[in-house]
Design an enzyme around this catalytic site. Structure first.
Site, PDB file in Angstrom:
ATOM      1  CD  GLU A  16      -1.702  -2.359   1.741  1.00  0.00           C
ATOM      2  OE1 GLU A  16      -2.594  -3.195   1.914  1.00  0.00           O
ATOM      3  OE2 GLU A  16      -0.497  -2.563   2.061  1.00  0.00           O
ATOM      4  CG  PHE A  18      -8.577  -9.645  13.493  1.00  0.00           C
ATOM      5  CD1 PHE A  18      -7.311 -10.068  13.879  1.00  0.00           C
ATOM      6  CD2 PHE A  18      -8.913  -9.682  12.144  1.00  0.00           C
ATOM      7  CE1 PHE A  18      -6.408 -10.536  12.939  1.00  0.00           C
ATOM      8  CE2 PHE A  18      -8.024 -10.146  11.197  1.00  0.00           C
ATOM      9  CZ  PHE A  18      -6.759 -10.579  11.591  1.00  0.00           C
ATOM     10  CD  GLN A  19      -6.651  -7.251   9.790  1.00  0.00           C
ATOM     11  OE1 GLN A  19      -7.684  -6.994   9.180  1.00  0.00           O
ATOM     12  NE2 GLN A  19      -5.573  -7.740   9.199  1.00  0.00           N
ATOM     13  CG  PHE A  66      23.191  11.059   1.411  1.00  0.00           C
ATOM     14  CD1 PHE A  66      23.796  11.826   0.436  1.00  0.00           C
ATOM     15  CD2 PHE A  66      22.568  11.717   2.453  1.00  0.00           C
ATOM     16  CE1 PHE A  66      23.787  13.207   0.495  1.00  0.00           C
ATOM     17  CE2 PHE A  66      22.552  13.097   2.533  1.00  0.00           C
ATOM     18  CZ  PHE A  66      23.167  13.850   1.547  1.00  0.00           C
TER      19      PHE A  66
END
Length: 578
Positions: free
Chosen positions: A50, A112-113, A471
């Site tokens: 996502e 849940f979630q 970097f």
């Protein structure tokens, strides 16, 4: 007429001109994705992560200027959107995110979630609201779209999966004319223009600092440079709008810029800032000898980075058009000539670093970037990861008014380049899209390399394979630290690409670079170039401070004491003995 709220969502998307939605499917999104499946005008772009969906949507919005959409399922699914949405919001591109939620009856019961997306997305959006019933639609979605488009940023709509399946009420979606507000043109009042003209018409030497707010103002900028005989310095986000065909441009300033840009800003009497919020205060003129004027459409940005003598609120193009008739022609071009001479010398030095000789390994990353610039199409879309790929893009990718350049210039997120390339290629399937990816950024979201094959997106991914977070190593060395936690044990990325059905090209010798880059860019399918480049290339800033010099010296002492003298030898061989 819509049957469910999910169908209603899709009808509103069509009215708003949405052409695709980026995301990963999930049970709480099933109503929406099925509605998209049944609507021929909108494409579901199935990515692997996502975060990539949000970056891809942001790239589409950046390039087209139009609303783009991404979506995530409940809990972990929409949480993955947040980093990409922060980038979209800070880059001020219009993106709508659909955050699916747990079943509405379970909200607040530690289900849940369960997360709290309305709270989580507040900081990276102009608008974030929960739809809890059919009576909020299509109004809530329309408000979200107007906020994203009108304020140029992110809106988030949270909707439980069961609510999306509810029967829609009879309200018709708004028409595009009311959904998509046009941006106003803001022109300063005459008094502000007169005061600005008086400042610029004085005897002082003027330098102009140009940012992304200069988009669409190229003709006015050239007229301004000629009238004031003023060198122009650009920021990274201003590069694609300012650099090309501009005899007054003298390069970038900042940590990844040119010495010519740095000194043109310091050695002037008046600094005129145009459409920029350049954040690094240490690169602005110091002391009371330089007067600063700033033009910006956003009042809150004026004076935020450096104390200004005059702040003017207005769009850059409209303000310059109104200002130019008030400006007198300056005759003394010595300041501009000096800055141009300095720029030519800096440019020549950078070009020298981009030359390679067959058989003389390693490849210098500057050569890769220069070859990309030389061989890329005139209208190529180029994306660059943060860190060293941004350095090489800033210094070697030539803009021409048709090419576009995207990065994570404000949010500074790793792994943006390939993700943004997916959105760019989806939006412009016939244009050449090239991702300048660091090996760290590429491997961070490497799963979506598979999406290029699955979606048949002919993105060209150039991996600067130096085996390290390059970097970060430079930052550690410049502050006196030994490099730690930066090394990668990379595979042969070209062989990996071939294993998944994508053409892979591995470059290990400078003599291979031009032919390899040209072949990759000429291919009509996705290609990965695994460019094995020097790990110890020094990307020196335009000005080395005493603190940086002390830090680098301390690093060398520590390297000797800790038995890492080989690092110093490689450093010297790479940067001195060329």
């Amino acid at each position: 007429m819509s049957n469910t709220i999910a169908d209603q969502f899709v009808h509103v998307f069509v009215s708003a001109g949405v052409k695709r939605v980026y995301g990963v499917v999930g049970d709480s999104l099933n109503g929406l994705t099925d509605a998209i499946r049944r609507q021929s005008g909108i494409e579901w772009v199935h990515v692997r992560h996502e975060e990539v969906a949000a970056f891809a949507a942001g790239a589409e919005a950046h390039l087209t200027g139009e609303l783009a959409v991404c979506a995530g399922s409940c809990g972990p699914g929409n949480l993955h959107l947040i980093n990409g949405l922060f980038d979209c919001h800070r880059s001020r591109v219009p993106v709508l995110a659909i955050a699916a939620h747990i079943p509405s009856a379970e909200i607040g019961a530690d289900y849940f979630q369960e997360t709290h997306p309305q709270t989580l997305f507040r900081e990276c959006s102009h608008y974030c609201e929960l739809i809890s019933g059919a009576n909020q639609m299509p109004r809530t979605l329309e408000i979200a779209i107007r906020q994203a488009v009108g304020k140029r940023g992110v809106s988030v709509v949270v909707i439980p999966g069961d609510v999306a399946l509810q029967t829609a009420l009879g309200a018709s979606p708004a028409r595009a004319e009311s959904l998509l507000p046009r941006q106003p043109v803001i022109v300063p009042i005459d008094g502000d223009l007169d005061r600005l003209a008086a400042l610029l018409n004085g005897d002082g030497r003027v330098t102009i600092l140009c940012g992304s707010g200069c988009a669409g103002s190229h003709a006015e900028l050239l007229a301004l440079g000629e009238r004031l005989q003023a060198p122009m310095v650009h920021t990274m986000r201003g590069k694609e709008h300012v650099e090309w065909g501009n005899p007054y441009d003298v390069g970038m300033t900042g940590l990844i810029g040119f010495s010519s840009g740095y000194f043109a800003m310091l050695d002037c009497d008046v600094l005129l800032m145009l459409g920029t919020d350049f954040p690094y205060r240490q690169f602005y003129p110091r002391g009371s000898g330089v007067r600063i004027a700033q033009i910006d459409v956003r009042p809150e940005q004026i004076g935020r980075r450096a104390a200004v003598d005059l702040g003017v609120v207005g769009d850059v193009q409209a303000t310059l058009a109104a200002l130019l008739p008030r400006l007198e022609q300056k005759r003394d071009g010595a300041h501009l000539a000096q800055a141009r001479q300095h720029y030519a010398k800096a440019r020549e030095g950078l070009n020298d670093l981009a030359r390679g000789k067959s058989g003389r390994k390693p490849i210098h990353p500057q050569q890769i970037a220069k070859a990309i610039s030389d061989h890329a199409a005139d209208d190529a879309i180029l994306t660059c990861d943060v860190g060293l790929p941004t350095v090489w893009a800033a210094r070697y990718l030539a803009m021409n008014g048709k090419r576009r350049l995207l990065g994570s210039s404000w949010h500074g997120s790793m792994a943006n380049a390939m993700a943004q390339a997916i959105g760019a290629q989806a939006a412009y399937p016939r244009r050449q899209v090239v991702s300048l990816s660091g090996d760290g950024g590429f491997s961070m979201l490497m799963g979506d390399f598979l999406s290029l094959k699955q979606l048949n997106l002919p993105v060209k991914v150039i991996v600067f394979n130096n085996g390290a977070l390059g970097f970060i190593e430079l930052e550690q060395k410049s502050t006196g630290f030994l490099p730690f936690g930066t090394e990668f044990a990379n595979p042969n990325f070209a062989a990996m690409a071939e294993a998944v059905g994508v053409t892979g090209i591995r470059l290990e010798d400078p003599g291979e670079v031009d032919a390899g880059i040209a072949a990759a860019l000429a291919h009509d399918r996705p290609v990965l170039i695994d460019a094995v480049v020097s790990r110890t290339e020094l990307a020196m800033p335009p000005s080395v401070t005493v603190e940086m010099a002390k830090g680098f010296t301390l690093y060398m002492v520590k390297a000797v004491i800790n038995g890492r003298t080989d690092e110093l030898i490689d450093l010297a061989r790479t940067n001195l003995w060329r």
